[in-house]
Write a protein that holds these residues in place. Sequence first.
Motif: not given
Lengths: 258, 344
Positions: A157-167
């Motif tokens: 439940a954060t306002q920021i989402l950081v993803l490394d190569e989600p696909t």
Amino acid sequence: MNRVSVEHLTVLGGSQEVVRDVTVTFRPGRWTAIVGPNGAGKTSLVESMVALRRVASGSVSVAGKDVHSLRERERARLVAFIPQNPVVPVGMSVVDYVGLGRTAHHGILQAMAMADTRAVEEVMKRLNLTNLAQRDVATLSGGECQRAVIARALAQATQILVLDEPTTGLDVRHQFEIMQLLRREVDECEVTVISTLHDLSLAGQYADEMVVIHDARVVLHGPTSEVLRSPVLGDCYDMDLRVVEVDGRDVVVPIQRV
Amino acid sequence: MSQPPQRRRVVVVTSLIVVVLVTAMVTGLSLGPMNIPFGDIVGNVLSHLGLGHSVVSPTQSLVIWQIRAPRIVLGSLVGAMLATAGATYQGVFRNPLADPYLLGVAAGAGLGATIAIVDLGGTTGIPTWTPWLAFAGAMLAVATTWTIGGRGRFASSTTLILAGVAVAALCTSAQTYLQQSSTVSIARVYIWLLGSLSGASWSSVTLLLPYVIVCAGVCVASARALDVLSVGDVEARALGLPVTQVRFVVIVASSFGTAAVVSVAGLIGFVGIIVPHMVRLAVGTSYRRVLPISLLGGAAFLVVADTVARVVMSPSELPLGVVTALVGAPVFVIILNSRRRFVS
């Protein structure tokens, strides 16, 4: 609440600067894709944004706070992170796995409160995981597994989402499924999404903005459609990149330079 | 969200272990050079609870309450602590083979305890602060093992265990040197080393009890943190777990518990690996279930093993470490064969 800004950030990998004096502000409530060739420093940049890497100089602030001076728990309530290859624990049910996202909310020693259980249920419903709740995460298919990983991050439940190569490692359909799911979070919940992406066409279709990293520096930052059409982008890859519009969406066709 | 099938399994497995534990305790009170009928034991225990009258003689009562009972209670504490420590090490190192013995912790504790008994001890028994020296040895050993084999680019389950074996060998050789160099205490050290509860008394129970309550308590309380750690350090940190601090607290607790056990009962191997492994097969891998059930299971396992050790060659005794190793070694081989299930 959801502003992320990086100032004069330098990160060392061994003796080399893998991120060199990077300054960039990510637009809140939007999706920014970080693109660039392999080894440009994308992963180092996103990892240092969630304090998983020590920085040599400069700072990263999230919601006005320096991420490197926050406690783990406080940081995990502001920003969620998904690495490129998440560790999939053996023998853990999907519902327990998604529940790990609540760690920063209920504390290490306490059991999940009603609010935590409800948050997990709600996220699983939104991501269509309810019927997989009791399955062992290790037995899920690639697409299902990535949905579970994203559900865990959303449960934070954060306002920021950081993803490394989600696909990574997903087939075309599942790549789009994941992208659509993230887009919905941005549009409906005003989550700030920052993700590295290799596929420029995917980035072109889903991200609002693009940051191009080359040789550990930011070389370009702007709205996706503009960045894709800049000759600088092709130079980074040493390729000619043609942008073709299909049904109003930008598709990038790379052509080898001669 | 509820998990009906899992929950039912937990209840069944837990009740089964409790039944085994209680039966083993009563059997342990009954069997020995002086055989006391099962029914008389039950009657005697009940009479102590204010129910009915006891038919046992004063001598029998003395054997029951001053010789056998403390031994059974000590055995439960030792087993509970070793199994809990083993499960905790497995979680904190994310390694199914981690165990107080394979990590060199027990050998380090053994070295510390030998220093206490040989150099500083009196002529009989075990000095009360032996656990502290044993703890120093245990911490030094686990720190060395972790530094050599548990970190860096080439760290894996294998390097950790190999480092543990090397550290254990080093500690054992130093320990043997000390043991041989003192003729006064050699017999005492030797018997203690083989792992035995034969020296049990209420005073050894009261010596061990506080350590076990605190250390096993900390381990069981960390179950949720260990579940979070199962996704690895990087993600656990991103999820908000203070990984370094948690790892430190949990390793200190399980090493201190192991050290305390080693200083009163010597080296009893394999409990920390067999019990949690069996428990995982029965109730799944979540530490919230594995830890408390291993605690109970460890107690039951050790009371059974100790009764076997006392009875098979009666009136002489088999060292307890021999019995646990006899069961443990084959189980260890099974784990090695199936470890792909645990290491992703």
